[in-house]
Design an enzyme around this catalytic site. Sequence first.
Site, PDB file in Angstrom:
ATOM      1  N   CYS A 197       0.879  -1.169   0.000  1.00  0.00           N
ATOM      2  CA  CYS A 197       0.000   0.000   0.000  1.00  0.00           C
ATOM      3  C   CYS A 197       0.910   1.210   0.000  1.00  0.00           C
ATOM      4  CB  CYS A 197      -0.901  -0.004   1.232  1.00  0.00           C
ATOM      5  SG  CYS A 197      -1.928   1.486   1.383  1.00  0.00           S
ATOM      6  N   GLU A 221      -3.833   1.441  -5.891  1.00  0.00           N
ATOM      7  CA  GLU A 221      -2.974   0.318  -6.241  1.00  0.00           C
ATOM      8  C   GLU A 221      -2.771   0.340  -7.752  1.00  0.00           C
ATOM      9  OE1 GLU A 221      -0.321  -1.569  -5.824  1.00  0.00           O
ATOM     10  OE2 GLU A 221      -1.263  -1.918  -3.873  1.00  0.00           O
TER      11      GLU A 221
END
Length: 225
Positions: free
Chosen positions: A2, A99
Amino acid sequence: MCGRFTLHSRDRIKLKGLATPDLPFEPRYNIAPSQNVVTISDFGSGLEARLLTWGLIPSWSKDGKGFINARAETLEEKPSFRESFQRRRCVIPADGFYEWQRSGKIARPYLFQMRDESQFAFAGIWDEWQGDGKLIASCAIITTTANELLASIHDRMPVILRPESQESWLDGDSGALTLRNLLAPFPASEMASHAVSYDVNHPKIDDEYLTKPVVPNIGVTPSLF
């Protein structure tokens, strides 16, 4: 991993036992590593919100290197994270994260949110490091295997905690088994995603338009960090 996330409002940061956070705050649409992030934990006098540096530096580190993520599967094994997992757990409020879907040199950014765009929180750990005349309090976001929604984009996702799970995560009396059970992938059925602008790759760009849907197309991304 992340590597970027969003937090539009601190007004929705609510947790039992936590006073209304009194922190400098502006809506954020592209929070990046090494920047300050809102972090909630018991830092010694009950639950409170503080700004910590995103990139956990273990207290014993000699080079001051930070880790933005910690894998759920190895929290109890890695010296960089083991003590923080046992003693210094935190939650990191967010309302979206990015992402990248990679194919060779091409990477397409996507934003992931709750279906109702509500706020949530990442499971995190924190530590304090002192060196070069500085004291740095820093944190890392814990990651786990991807759910069905993320799996086609990336094989990892941040650990997202439900409100009731946040209290268990922060409870100093929670046992290791209870904590490990909280580190599961969040249900894909409660999340949504869409492609976003390649501009999210530039940490100096922090604007609401970054979160808006775009038609997926092909392009080569510059460095993310």
